[in-house]
Design an enzyme around this catalytic site. Structure first.
Site, PDB file in Angstrom:
ATOM      1  CD  GLU A  94      42.980   3.216  30.498  1.00  0.00           C
ATOM      2  OE1 GLU A  94      42.150   2.938  29.620  1.00  0.00           O
ATOM      3  OE2 GLU A  94      43.233   2.473  31.466  1.00  0.00           O
TER       4      GLU A  94
ATOM      5  NE  ARG B  91      38.760   6.593  34.048  1.00  0.00           N
ATOM      6  CZ  ARG B  91      39.617   5.684  34.471  1.00  0.00           C
ATOM      7  NH1 ARG B  91      40.877   5.691  34.016  1.00  0.00           N
ATOM      8  NH2 ARG B  91      39.261   4.758  35.340  1.00  0.00           N
TER       9      ARG B  91
ATOM     10  NE  ARG C 170      34.290  -0.835  30.240  1.00  0.00           N
ATOM     11  CZ  ARG C 170      35.434  -0.394  29.736  1.00  0.00           C
ATOM     12  NH1 ARG C 170      36.474  -0.181  30.533  1.00  0.00           N
ATOM     13  NH2 ARG C 170      35.557  -0.155  28.440  1.00  0.00           N
TER      14      ARG C 170
END
Length: 427
Positions: free
Chosen positions: A349, A391, A262
């Site tokens: 998140e 994450r 990304r």
């Protein structure tokens, strides 16, 4: 993509749904484009019909030896043939204009989605587990990783620039263990089929899942025109593009452990320290293909599968129902799973699970047929992270930090760590 027929019949509903997303009304513009397209198509059809009729009339005139009429009809047919290419070009142009406009309209939120503008209006659905109770100070992952000697941002910047990380030794092994654990859990216990798919795709695949044309700046493009996938959702969902599936074989459930790429075009200045927001990261993706009646229940199931990863790892998290203004482009409803990060003293998140209805299926032309059905129906698609590996690594590091700076390995990962129970400072 939304159905223009539905838009014509539900103009007010479309604009009301867009207002929930803080978007401008679009129904009048779309309907006007469709009217223009219909007019051009009708004109072309009239020309084709008249050409065919005149061609038959020429034969009749010739049979009656009415040469004057025959020549007049021939001139008319020639004129129609000359005019039709321009009419066909006009039809292609206005159809493409309508298709492009439709492709930029976001999906319609479900009725039970909370209305709001941004993440501040999201609603807590449930909270699982408890925050770690320590006597020692919490630290952020990059402090922990650099102190251990297994996380290097300077060398990553030398190789690739900002938003990249080099992991070595035991942290690299822990990252790999997390991905393998997720993949094994989803395939052996949750009923997903493992898929190894390309990391580069054509325009059509990105269009099918909604990344193109609107979000091109968020993507990386190769020199030969392919795109690096921002998520395996692209390849897993497009496995059924252009196909007609048998309803009794639904749902299809796919999972893949892949790198994701990304550009993070809209995140300048955000999360610049550490590896929370990277240009390249590993993610275990979940995708379901269902019939129209099953997608809502499948959404709850998928979210539970993603949550189970964090439960097995003993991580505290909360699941949020995203408001209308914070949902992704193709979603009708989204749950975000937010893991607790002690170093940041906040939730972040780690997974986003969305039900898209037939929005992506219309773009992909993916349908199914019931056993006794003559016609076909668009499938419903769902996607979610099960979960983001990087994450999750951050969460394990920060939640399992010991007072001496070492990291205890969660029990669920011990079978993947070759007997290692604790990550300690490199020698």
């Amino acid at each position: 993509m939304l159905d223009i027929k539905w838009i014509r019949e539900n103009a007010e509903a479309l604009d009301a749904a867009l207002a929930k997303r803080s978007a401008e009304p679009q129904a009048a513009h779309l309907i006007a484009l469709d009217e223009k397209r219909r007019s051009v198509v009708q004109s072309l059809q009239d020309m084709q019909s008249r050409r065919n009729a005149a061609s038959k009339e020429i034969g009749a005139a010739m049979a009656q030896k009415n040469m004057e009429l025959a020549e007049k009809l021939k001139a008319e047919v020639a004129h129609l043939k000359d005019a039709m290419p321009a009419a066909e070009d006009a039809e292609r142009q206005v159809s493409a204009e309508l298709a492009d406009a439709l492709s930029r309209i976001p999906n319609i939120p479900l009725d039970d989605v909370p209305v709001g503008k941004d993440e501040h209006d999201n609603v807590v659905k449930r909270v699982v587990g408890e925050k770690p109770g320590w006597n020692h100070a919490a630290k952020e992952h990059y402090e922990i990783g650099e102190a251990l000697g297994y996380m290097d941002f300077e060398r990553a910047a030398k190789l690739s620039g900002a938003r990249f990380t080099v992991l070595t030794g035991q942290l690299a092994k822990l990252e790999r263990a997390l991905g393998q654990f997720m993949l094994d859990l989803h395939t052996t216990e949750h009923g997903y089929t493992e898929v190894s798919s390309p990391l580069m795709v054509r325009d059509e695949a990105m269009y099918g899942t909604g990344q193109l044309p609107k979000f091109a700046e968020d993507l990386f493009k190769t020199t030969d025109g392919r795109w690096l996938i921002p998520t395996a959702e692209v390849t897993l969902t497009n496995l059924v593009s252009g196909e007609i599936l048998e309803q009794e074989k639904l749902p299809l459930r796919f999972t893949a452990l892949t790198p994701s790429f990304r550009s993070e075009a809209g995140s300048a200045g955000r999360d610049t320290r550490g590896m929370l927001r990277q240009h390249q990261f590993w993610k275990c993706e979940l995708v379901s293909i269902t019939d129209a009646e099953s997608s809502i229940a499948e959404h709850e199931r998928m979210t539970a599968c993603a949550e189970e990863v964090l439960k097995r790892l003993g991580l505290h998290f909360r699941t949020m129902t995203l408001c209308s203004g914070d949902m992704g482009f193709g979603a009708r409803k989204t749950y975000d799973i937010e893991v607790w990060l002690p170093g940041q003293n906040t939730y972040r998140e780690i997974s986003s699970c969305s039900v898209c209805g037939d929005f992506q299926a219309r773009r992909m032309n993916a349908r199914y047929r019931g056993k006794d059905d003559k016609g076909t129906t668009f499938v419903h698609t769902l996607n979610g992270s099960g979960v983001a590996v990087g994450r999750c690594l951050i969460a394990v590091m920060e939640n399992y930090l010991n007072e001496d700076g070492s990291i205890t390995i969660p029990d669920a990962l011990l079978p993947y760590m070759g007997g290692l129970k604790r990550i300690e400072k490199a020698a």
